[in-house]
Write a protein that holds these residues in place. Structure first.
Motif, PDB file in Angstrom:
ATOM      1  N   VAL A   1      30.878  35.814  59.356  1.00  0.00           N
ATOM      2  CA  VAL A   1      31.528  36.147  58.086  1.00  0.00           C
ATOM      3  C   VAL A   1      30.465  36.156  57.002  1.00  0.00           C
ATOM      4  CG1 VAL A   1      33.228  35.442  56.351  1.00  0.00           C
ATOM      5  CG2 VAL A   1      33.714  35.120  58.789  1.00  0.00           C
ATOM      6  N   ARG A   2      30.432  37.226  56.207  1.00  0.00           N
ATOM      7  CA  ARG A   2      29.438  37.323  55.134  1.00  0.00           C
ATOM      8  C   ARG A   2      30.131  37.329  53.775  1.00  0.00           C
ATOM      9  NH1 ARG A   2      25.960  42.665  54.971  1.00  0.00           N
ATOM     10  NH2 ARG A   2      27.911  43.464  54.081  1.00  0.00           N
ATOM     11  N   VAL A   3      29.667  36.423  52.917  1.00  0.00           N
ATOM     12  CA  VAL A   3      30.129  36.352  51.535  1.00  0.00           C
ATOM     13  C   VAL A   3      28.967  36.804  50.656  1.00  0.00           C
ATOM     14  CG1 VAL A   3      31.039  34.868  49.704  1.00  0.00           C
ATOM     15  CG2 VAL A   3      31.630  34.405  52.104  1.00  0.00           C
ATOM     16  N   SER A   4      29.168  37.845  49.856  1.00  0.00           N
ATOM     17  CA  SER A   4      28.088  38.339  49.010  1.00  0.00           C
ATOM     18  C   SER A   4      28.573  38.454  47.570  1.00  0.00           C
ATOM     19  CB  SER A   4      27.568  39.687  49.518  1.00  0.00           C
ATOM     20  OG  SER A   4      28.627  40.612  49.718  1.00  0.00           O
ATOM     21  N   VAL A   5      27.759  37.949  46.655  1.00  0.00           N
ATOM     22  CA  VAL A   5      28.121  37.926  45.239  1.00  0.00           C
ATOM     23  C   VAL A   5      27.356  39.001  44.485  1.00  0.00           C
ATOM     24  CG1 VAL A   5      28.582  35.453  45.377  1.00  0.00           C
ATOM     25  CG2 VAL A   5      26.348  36.237  44.577  1.00  0.00           C
ATOM     26  N   GLY A   6      27.828  39.289  43.266  1.00  0.00           N
ATOM     27  CA  GLY A   6      27.175  40.274  42.430  1.00  0.00           C
ATOM     28  C   GLY A   6      27.398  39.992  40.968  1.00  0.00           C
ATOM     29  N   LEU A   7      27.138  40.978  40.140  1.00  0.00           N
ATOM     30  CA  LEU A   7      27.188  40.784  38.690  1.00  0.00           C
ATOM     31  C   LEU A   7      28.584  40.440  38.193  1.00  0.00           C
ATOM     32  CD1 LEU A   7      24.923  43.760  37.527  1.00  0.00           C
ATOM     33  CD2 LEU A   7      24.278  41.351  37.799  1.00  0.00           C
ATOM     34  N   GLY A   8      29.617  40.852  38.928  1.00  0.00           N
ATOM     35  CA  GLY A   8      30.978  40.566  38.504  1.00  0.00           C
ATOM     36  C   GLY A   8      31.552  39.288  39.054  1.00  0.00           C
ATOM     37  N   SER A   9      30.763  38.516  39.823  1.00  0.00           N
ATOM     38  CA  SER A   9      31.245  37.277  40.444  1.00  0.00           C
ATOM     39  C   SER A   9      31.176  36.104  39.470  1.00  0.00           C
ATOM     40  CB  SER A   9      30.426  36.954  41.697  1.00  0.00           C
ATOM     41  OG  SER A   9      30.447  38.028  42.614  1.00  0.00           O
ATOM     42  N   CYS A  10      32.034  35.108  39.706  1.00  0.00           N
ATOM     43  CA  CYS A  10      32.051  33.925  38.845  1.00  0.00           C
ATOM     44  C   CYS A  10      32.387  32.693  39.682  1.00  0.00           C
ATOM     45  CB  CYS A  10      33.059  34.087  37.709  1.00  0.00           C
ATOM     46  SG  CYS A  10      34.772  34.232  38.255  1.00  0.00           S
ATOM     47  N   SER A  11      32.242  31.526  39.084  1.00  0.00           N
ATOM     48  CA  SER A  11      32.466  30.273  39.809  1.00  0.00           C
ATOM     49  C   SER A  11      33.918  30.102  40.228  1.00  0.00           C
ATOM     50  CB  SER A  11      32.011  29.088  38.950  1.00  0.00           C
ATOM     51  OG  SER A  11      32.585  29.126  37.665  1.00  0.00           O
ATOM     52  N   GLU A  12      34.854  30.642  39.455  1.00  0.00           N
ATOM     53  CA  GLU A  12      36.269  30.568  39.832  1.00  0.00           C
ATOM     54  C   GLU A  12      36.516  31.283  41.153  1.00  0.00           C
ATOM     55  OE1 GLU A  12      40.692  31.932  38.162  1.00  0.00           O
ATOM     56  OE2 GLU A  12      38.903  32.193  36.914  1.00  0.00           O
ATOM     57  N   ASN A  13      35.834  32.427  41.349  1.00  0.00           N
ATOM     58  CA  ASN A  13      35.939  33.146  42.623  1.00  0.00           C
ATOM     59  C   ASN A  13      35.471  32.269  43.782  1.00  0.00           C
ATOM     60  OD1 ASN A  13      34.664  36.237  41.132  1.00  0.00           O
ATOM     61  ND2 ASN A  13      36.716  35.374  41.072  1.00  0.00           N
ATOM     62  N   VAL A  14      34.335  31.625  43.582  1.00  0.00           N
ATOM     63  CA  VAL A  14      33.779  30.766  44.629  1.00  0.00           C
ATOM     64  C   VAL A  14      34.745  29.641  44.967  1.00  0.00           C
ATOM     65  CG1 VAL A  14      31.931  29.135  45.181  1.00  0.00           C
ATOM     66  CG2 VAL A  14      31.387  31.321  44.083  1.00  0.00           C
TER      67      VAL A  14
END
Length: 431
Positions: A378-391
């Motif tokens: 499983v791959r989790v990838s973040v970007g410019l629109g990601s935030c700590s709430e998402n995590v």
């Protein structure tokens, strides 16, 4: 990691991206805000990109050979897009910008131009593993330092035209020392190509500074998902090779008996080009150039630290890493959980929590095999629109899964995991 931000720092998005207000249905009923953790596959469009496309559409027309006003505007936009890309990657005067469909297209184009053998690592995405003719594959070692030493030995063992390496692994996010590898390649009489599909959205690249000869990346990973990619590189090989496609636009003159081909970039851009895709890619390059890439690295580092910290206590969860001494990673965290198939985890996260991740072997089958995960991860990838709430939502959902708190049944059909029954939409609508 490049930054020292702690996992408990509250991290906000760095940029506005399309889909940030998307709400999705849940299999148990109701809906929620969608969380996109699949940036490494295809990133959403930046607001500046959609704005640029919206402004260009009214004057969209043919390029290079039209006399009308709209055609002249489109031609100017298309050619100026090359300038934006060149500035974004610090190309020097001898390097030309060729627009393609994506990174895979760029690498296949260059493969037809290489006048000799190519050395690659076994950790590569298939796009940088399969196209090269007369290639020699080096098995990466357990450390990055030893891997570099093995590359040096192979490059020096026999004449080599090209070293083709990834800038950052699409499986683990680990960044390779491209300036060091460029120096190694040149000292051994070879050139270097960097597959920057995963690197360009996350780190500043300066070709003149790091000495890279060729660079390839995709718009759809650079917040410009409009079907364009790019190959930037030294002109001589591109001008000497046969055209990538034979057709209109790639020629200077044609008779029944002979053809005079144009030099690059036109030589490899036959047919009507993707003007909107090139404009979108240029808009993304312009927008990213205005960002502080140090802030981008800190943003990713904080989110990745939060992910590692939150998922690290999950029973049976194992993170995938290549090297013990990799000094930097982009925003990718890949893992497996004992007792759960990767597709099962991804289906659960989507159906019950509205979270999108990627599962599978990520077009890097040899690498997943050597990491002991031939069935994928499983791959989790973040970007410019990601935030700590998402995590936090992802971490909470994974803990609930392992604790046996999921609300639905799941089954595999034709190799794909799905909720049973599927209540969010008609399965027939997906065909």
């Amino acid at each position: 990691m490049t930054a020292v931000l702690t996992a408990d720092v509250c991290v906000a998005p760095l940029a506005q991206v399309s889909g940030s207000d998307l709400r999705v249905p849940l299999v148990q009923g109701g809906d929620c805000a969608y969380v996109n953790f699949d940036y490494a596959a295809s990133a959403p469009a930046l607001a500046q990109v959609t704005d640029r496309i919206g402004a260009l559409l009214p004057t969209y027309s043919s390029v290079h050979r039209g006399a009308g006003y709209a055609s002249r505007i489109s031609t100017d936009c298309y050619e100026k897009a090359r300038d934006s890309v060149a500035r974004f990657v610090g190309a020097d005067d001898d390097q030309v910008v060729v627009f393609t469909r994506n990174t895979t297209d760029s690498l296949n184009l260059l493969a037809g131009c290489v006048p000799g053998s190519t050395v690659v690592l076994d950790i590569e995405h298939h796009a940088n593993l399969l196209p090269w003719k007369n290639s020699r594959v080096v098995r990466a070692a357990d450390t990055l330092a030893e891997t570099v030493r093995l590359l040096v030995a192979e490059l020096c063992s026999k004449p080599t035209a090209l070293l083709a390496v990834t800038g950052a692994s699409n499986v683990t996010g680990e960044v390779l020392p491209i300036a060091v590898l460029a120096d190694v390649a040149h000292r051994c009489g070879a050139r270097i190509l960097v597959d920057a599909a995963q690197l360009a959205p996350h780190r500043r690249i300066d070709l003149a500074e790091c000495g890279v000869d060729y660079l390839a990346f995709s718009g759809h990973k650079l917040y410009a998902p409009f079907g364009a990619g790019v190959l930037v590189g030294r002109r001589d090989w591109l001008d000497a090779a046969d055209p990538y496609l034979a057709g209109g636009g790639a020629v200077r003159n044609v008779t029944v008996e002979s053809t005079q081909w144009a030099p690059a970039p036109a030589r490899h851009e036959a047919g009507s080009p993707n003007v909107l895709g090139a404009a979108a890619l240029a808009a993304a390059c312009d927008a990213l150039s205005e960002l502080d890439f140090g802030a981008v690295a800190e943003h990713e580092s904080a989110l990745t630290a939060r992910l590692l910290d939150g998922l690290g206590s999950v029973d049976g969860l194992e993170f995938l890493r290549l090297w013990s001494d990799a000094p930097d990673t982009v925003g990718i965290v890949t893992f497996t959980i004992d007792g759960f198939e990767p597709g099962e985890i991804a289906a659960y996260l989507s159906a019950e929590h509205g979270i999108g991740v990627r599962d599978g072997r990520f077009c890097a089958h040899p690498l997943l095999g050597r990491l002991g995960r031939p069935d994928g991860a499983v791959r989790v990838s973040v970007g410019l629109g990601s935030c700590s709430e998402n995590v936090d939502r992802l971490v909470e959902a994974v803990h609930a899964l392992v604790a046996g708190c999921r609300n639905w049944a799941y089954a595999k059909e034709s190799g794909q995991w799905n909720p049973v029954p599927e209540t969010r939409f008609s399965r027939d609508a997906l065909v």
